[in-house]
Design an enzyme around this catalytic site. Structure first.
Site, mmCIF file in Angstrom:
data_model
loop_
_atom_site.group_PDB
_atom_site.id
_atom_site.type_symbol
_atom_site.label_atom_id
_atom_site.label_comp_id
_atom_site.label_asym_id
_atom_site.label_seq_id
_atom_site.Cartn_x
_atom_site.Cartn_y
_atom_site.Cartn_z
ATOM 1 N N SER A 61 10.792 23.167 -38.299
ATOM 2 C CA SER A 61 10.256 24.371 -38.935
ATOM 3 C C SER A 61 10.576 25.634 -38.139
ATOM 4 C CB SER A 61 8.740 24.251 -39.083
ATOM 5 O OG SER A 61 8.407 23.049 -39.726
HETATM 6 N N1 SAH Z 1 6.842 19.934 -38.139
HETATM 7 C C1 SAH Z 1 8.110 19.325 -38.422
HETATM 8 C C2 SAH Z 1 8.441 19.605 -39.865
HETATM 9 C C3 SAH Z 1 9.500 18.755 -40.450
HETATM 10 S S1 SAH Z 1 9.862 19.129 -42.156
HETATM 11 C C4 SAH Z 1 9.150 19.906 -37.516
HETATM 12 O O1 SAH Z 1 9.037 21.088 -37.169
HETATM 13 O O2 SAH Z 1 10.090 19.211 -37.155
HETATM 14 C C5 SAH Z 1 8.666 18.167 -43.023
HETATM 15 C C6 SAH Z 1 8.706 16.675 -42.799
HETATM 16 O O3 SAH Z 1 7.779 16.089 -43.722
HETATM 17 C C7 SAH Z 1 10.046 15.994 -43.047
HETATM 18 O O4 SAH Z 1 10.439 15.316 -41.878
HETATM 19 C C8 SAH Z 1 9.761 15.026 -44.203
HETATM 20 O O5 SAH Z 1 10.488 13.808 -44.117
HETATM 21 C C9 SAH Z 1 8.268 14.796 -44.048
HETATM 22 N N2 SAH Z 1 7.564 14.316 -45.250
HETATM 23 C C10 SAH Z 1 7.739 14.679 -46.549
HETATM 24 N N3 SAH Z 1 6.885 14.015 -47.348
HETATM 25 C C11 SAH Z 1 6.134 13.210 -46.554
HETATM 26 C C12 SAH Z 1 5.081 12.273 -46.786
HETATM 27 N N4 SAH Z 1 4.619 12.031 -48.018
HETATM 28 N N5 SAH Z 1 4.533 11.634 -45.715
HETATM 29 C C13 SAH Z 1 4.995 11.852 -44.459
HETATM 30 N N6 SAH Z 1 5.996 12.727 -44.171
HETATM 31 C C14 SAH Z 1 6.560 13.394 -45.198
#
Ligand code: SAH
Length: 207
Positions: A61
């Site tokens: 993010s």
């Molecule tokens: N805070 C993280 C954000 C990653 S983007 C960072 O800064 O790296 C959001 C993430 O949510 C992705 O990795 C995606 O695979 C995950 N995601 C989407 N739907 C989800 C679900 N139902 N349960 C768990 N993770 C999920």
């Protein structure tokens, strides 16, 4: 002091001492793929205020967004926190730093390779107060509930009832819904104070 962090402080995205401290101690460059570090360099990544690809069509993010969401969440020493969509593990690591050894962070990620990536990145910091789980966070994590705080990084169309149920009274939930960030504070079982902050972009919560 790092200039991106000073900028986020100046612009009032970062306010709380424990969150500023976590931004300083947990380096974003430790949570992006090595190819990006090789190509752009560590200091570029540290100063870059935008999302970056981490594979599998997902991103780490944007620092501004993470700062904004953590300030709404108000994580504190000793908190038990559910982090849904842990991705790179960067925000998870900051939460571990903030909650300390009496707190705990459960990090759920639905893409197994990213769960491993986030876990490997976080292992650079030696935190003992964290558990990574490969799974669907849209139903929360009933086994470990209730939580002081729940934060999600992917955007749902509406807030799952399970997240609300798995929050303690006075607990805080911060989540994107479509293109807004929502803060919910639990007053009692069926009563939440809610506030919407529009104008953000997120990857979808996949259920
Ligand atoms: N805070 C993280 C954000 C990653 S983007 C960072 O800064 O790296 C959001 C993430 O949510 C992705 O990795 C995606 O695979 C995950 N995601 C989407 N739907 C989800 C679900 N139902 N349960 C768990 N993770 C999920």
């Amino acid at each position: 002091m790092d200039s991106l962090i000073s900028q986020l402080i100046e612009q009032k995205y970062l306010k709380s001492p424990q969150i500023i401290d976590a931004f300083k101690k947990i380096k974003r460059a430790d949570f992006v793929p090595t190819e990006i570090i090789k190509e752009k360099g560590k200091s570029f990544v540290e100063e870059y205020n935008a999302p970056l690809p981490i594979g599998y069509s997902q991103t780490i993010s944007q620092p501004l967004t993470v700062a904004f969401m953590l300030e709404l969440l108000q994580p504190k020493l000793g908190d038990k926190i559910l982090d849904i969509g842990s991705g790179s593990g960067w925000q998870t690591a900051m939460l571990c730093q903030i909650v300390g050894s009496n707190g705990f962070v459960w990090a759920i990620e639905r893409i197994s390779e990213l769960k491993d990536f986030g876990q490997a990145n976080l292992s650079k910091y030696n935190f003992k107060n964290v558990e990574f789980i490969h799974g669907d966070g849209s139903k929360g994590l009933l086994d470990k509930a209730p939580f002081d705080k729940i934060i999600t990084a992917a955007s749902a169309d509406q807030i799952p009832q399970q997240w609300k149920d798995q929050l303690k009274n006075k607990g805080r939930l911060v989540t994107p819904i479509k293109n807004s960030i929502w803060l919910l504070i639990k007053k009692n079982k069926n009563h939440f104070e809610e506030k919407e902050y529009p104008g953000f972009v997120f990857v979808p919560l996949v259920t």
